[in-house]
Design a protein around this motif. Structure first.
Motif, PDB file in Angstrom:
ATOM      1  N   ASP A   1     -16.846   3.168   9.500  1.00 54.03           N
ATOM      2  CA  ASP A   1     -16.154   3.115   8.807  1.00 54.03           C
ATOM      3  C   ASP A   1     -16.683   3.423   7.271  1.00 54.03           C
ATOM      4  OD1 ASP A   1     -13.799   1.359   6.883  1.00 54.03           O
ATOM      5  OD2 ASP A   1     -13.233   0.602   9.214  1.00 54.03           O
TER       6      ASP A   1
ATOM      7  N   PHE B   1      -2.720  -2.173  13.341  1.00 57.12           N
ATOM      8  CA  PHE B   1      -3.038  -3.026  12.338  1.00 57.12           C
ATOM      9  C   PHE B   1      -2.832  -5.008  12.058  1.00 57.12           C
ATOM     10  CE2 PHE B   1      -5.006   0.410  10.955  1.00 57.12           C
ATOM     11  CZ  PHE B   1      -6.100   0.591  10.278  1.00 57.12           C
TER      12      PHE B   1
ATOM     13  N   ASN C   1      -3.996  -7.969  10.191  1.00 56.23           N
ATOM     14  CA  ASN C   1      -4.659  -8.597   9.321  1.00 56.23           C
ATOM     15  C   ASN C   1      -4.918  -7.429   8.394  1.00 56.23           C
ATOM     16  OD1 ASN C   1      -5.252 -10.465   7.250  1.00 56.23           O
ATOM     17  ND2 ASN C   1      -6.510 -11.230   8.330  1.00 56.23           N
ATOM     18  N   TYR C   2      -4.554  -7.325   7.438  1.00 59.20           N
ATOM     19  CA  TYR C   2      -4.922  -5.480   6.370  1.00 59.20           C
ATOM     20  C   TYR C   2      -5.161  -6.004   4.964  1.00 59.20           C
ATOM     21  CZ  TYR C   2       0.304  -5.597   6.533  1.00 59.20           C
ATOM     22  OH  TYR C   2       0.895  -5.652   6.981  1.00 59.20           O
TER      23      TYR C   2
ATOM     24  N   ASP D   1      -6.814  -3.805  15.235  1.00 57.58           N
ATOM     25  CA  ASP D   1      -6.916  -4.525  16.627  1.00 57.58           C
ATOM     26  C   ASP D   1      -7.128  -3.653  18.264  1.00 57.58           C
ATOM     27  OD1 ASP D   1      -8.139  -7.263  15.575  1.00 57.58           O
ATOM     28  OD2 ASP D   1      -6.290  -7.494  14.943  1.00 57.58           O
TER      29      ASP D   1
ATOM     30  N   GLY E   1     -11.191   1.502   6.858  1.00 60.84           N
ATOM     31  CA  GLY E   1     -10.735   0.428   7.505  1.00 60.84           C
ATOM     32  C   GLY E   1     -10.121   0.364   9.017  1.00 60.84           C
TER      33      GLY E   1
ATOM     34  N   LYS F   1     -10.924  -6.296  20.281  1.00 57.38           N
ATOM     35  CA  LYS F   1     -10.331  -4.902  20.385  1.00 57.38           C
ATOM     36  C   LYS F   1     -10.201  -4.334  21.031  1.00 57.38           C
ATOM     37  CE  LYS F   1     -12.005  -5.455  15.147  1.00 57.38           C
ATOM     38  NZ  LYS F   1     -10.955  -5.798  14.351  1.00 57.38           N
TER      39      LYS F   1
ATOM     40  N   LEU G   1      -7.068  -5.005   2.497  1.00 58.64           N
ATOM     41  CA  LEU G   1      -7.410  -3.753   2.033  1.00 58.64           C
ATOM     42  C   LEU G   1      -6.844  -2.941   1.647  1.00 58.64           C
ATOM     43  CD1 LEU G   1      -7.375  -2.518   6.025  1.00 58.64           C
ATOM     44  CD2 LEU G   1      -9.672  -3.686   4.881  1.00 58.64           C
TER      45      LEU G   1
ATOM     46  N   SER H   1     -11.841  -0.063  11.429  1.00 56.73           N
ATOM     47  CA  SER H   1     -12.719  -1.090  12.232  1.00 56.73           C
ATOM     48  C   SER H   1     -11.887  -2.574  12.177  1.00 56.73           C
ATOM     49  CB  SER H   1     -14.246  -1.515  11.507  1.00 56.73           C
ATOM     50  OG  SER H   1     -14.125  -2.162  10.047  1.00 56.73           O
ATOM     51  N   TYR H   2     -10.697  -2.546  11.208  1.00 55.84           N
ATOM     52  CA  TYR H   2      -9.798  -3.908  10.974  1.00 55.84           C
ATOM     53  C   TYR H   2      -8.486  -3.830  11.793  1.00 55.84           C
ATOM     54  CZ  TYR H   2     -12.283  -4.763   6.645  1.00 55.84           C
ATOM     55  OH  TYR H   2     -13.304  -5.079   5.678  1.00 55.84           O
TER      56      TYR H   2
ATOM     57  N   THR I   1     -17.105  -0.449   5.136  1.00 57.08           N
ATOM     58  CA  THR I   1     -18.124  -1.222   5.748  1.00 57.08           C
ATOM     59  C   THR I   1     -19.477  -0.517   5.896  1.00 57.08           C
ATOM     60  OG1 THR I   1     -17.566  -1.396   8.207  1.00 57.08           O
ATOM     61  CG2 THR I   1     -16.326  -2.333   7.331  1.00 57.08           C
TER      62      THR I   1
END
Length: 379
Positions: free
Chosen positions: A281, A128, A130-131, A110, A105, A362, A134, A107-108, A284
């Motif tokens: 990550d 984070f 917007n999680y 910012d 996670g 980011k 996840l 990479s999520y 992903t």
């Protein structure tokens, strides 16, 4: 625990002097545009422009105009739904030992911070926004005091699994909202997996975060007057650091994971590497990358024979801001917040005293011991 500091003045002055010479090597000139219209045509055009101004919407030429229900993120500068942008982020303590790779996670997040902890290992703090999608973030490790000060800059809810003794007093302050895996929200917000051995198998999820926040009754939206940490450029612009020095390869000189960043000209971002290869990550399967890399040099002390450290997160120091393959030097200062100094944000300024605009996207911030400034590689 409060720690009072004596800044290493000679080191800071030396570093600033060197970087001023390097950073201020040139300046750009803008050419003025000259009109080629004849007087009659120019008069007609002026009248037309005047009429257009009277009927045009005030936001027609606003580079940051957004769709209804959107706002610019405090973390990335990019458009997000107001529900997400106004919600307090979570700042999660991430395990960066080799046995805990790849993370899930990251990479999520910012914004990501990296600090040295005891034994010269590093830990990461992922901020984070917007999680919601996840179900696995981590693995998660214990708190150090300086990570709490960083989380407070973002008005974030801080997540950790246990803490060093030096952080207890700060965590107990009423302005620190935290979800502790060894505290009241432990079974609610955290879970263990069976694919790794403890302590590398503690994770959280969107459902766990939300349940923990509600269980402890924490404020869910930013406080009134919150204005974020970064100064982002307009959405239609790009910061190039065109007068800066080359920064296509960055090594912050952390001793154990030996990380580095390489600028990717195709994507315009910095790809992150550590432990001899790309940092991936697990969710992903892709390498993590960043639009901005900031090296922030902080005064520090060793607290005891067990090598626990403390970083000065208040007194100011040197930075190097890298984007688009170029670097400029500057300073960091903590903003004065009369209501609560600990909750004020660190801001970044160039050597002329102007707040630095950074690119939307980011950001990765390497907090480096100021005594290591000569060993950092930027080329």
């Amino acid at each position: 625990m409060k720690i009072f500091w004596k800044t290493r003045g000679k080191l800071i002055v030396l570093a600033m002097t060197c970087m001023m010479v390097m950073a201020l090597t040139g300046c750009g000139n803008k050419e003025a545009e000259e009109s080629t219209q004849d007087p009659e045509t120019q008069t007609d055009q002026t009248a037309a422009d005047s009429t257009e101004e009277e009927v045009s919407d005030d936001t027609a030429d606003d580079p940051n105009a957004l769709e209804e229900g959107q706002m610019r993120s405090y973390l990335s500068g990019l458009p997000v739904d107001e529900k997400i942008g106004n919600r307090r982020p979570v700042a999660i303590m991430l395990n960066n030992l080799e046995a805990a790779q790849p993370m899930s996670g990251i990479s999520y997040a910012d914004v990501v911070y990296e600090y040295v902890v005891e034994g010269a290992i590093t830990r990461l703090l992922g901020v984070f926004e917007n999680y919601d999608s996840l179900d696995k973030i981590g693995s998660i490790r214990s708190c150090r005091e300086y990570f709490v000060y960083t989380a407070l800059e973002f008005d974030a809810i801080y997540m950790h699994f246990g803490q060093a003794a030096y952080a207890v007093d700060l965590l107990d302050q009423d302005y620190v909202d935290n979800l502790n895996g060894l505290g009241e929200a432990g079974d609610t917000s955290f879970y263990r997996t069976t694919d790794r051995q403890a302590p590398h198998n503690v994770y959280t999820s969107a459902a766990g975060i939300e349940a923990g926040i509600k269980k402890l009754g924490y404020r869910e939206d930013h406080y009134d007057g919150y204005k974020g940490k970064f100064k982002f450029c307009d959405l239609d612009k790009e910061v190039t650091n065109e007068d800066g020095l080359s920064a296509t390869h960055i090594e912050p000189n952390y001793k154990i994971n030996k990380p580095w960043f390489d600028y990717n000209e195709e994507t315009g971002k910095y790809d992150r590497y550590q432990y001899g290869g790309p940092q991936i990550d697990d969710l992903t399967g892709e390498q993590i990358s960043y639009d901005n890399v900031i090296l922030q040099y902080n005064n520090w002390v060793q607290l005891d024979a067990k090598d626990y450290l403390a970083f000065d997160c208040h007194s100011g120091g040197v930075i190097q801001y890298c984007t688009k393959g170029k670097m400029i030097a500057g300073i960091w200062q903590r903003e004065i917040n009369e209501d609560n100094y600990d909750m004020s944000a660190i801001r970044y300024y160039d050597l002329d005293g102007n707040e630095i605009e950074i690119n939307n996207g980011k950001t990765f911030i390497c907090v480096v011991q100021d005594t290591e400034i000569e060993n950092v590689v930027i080329e």
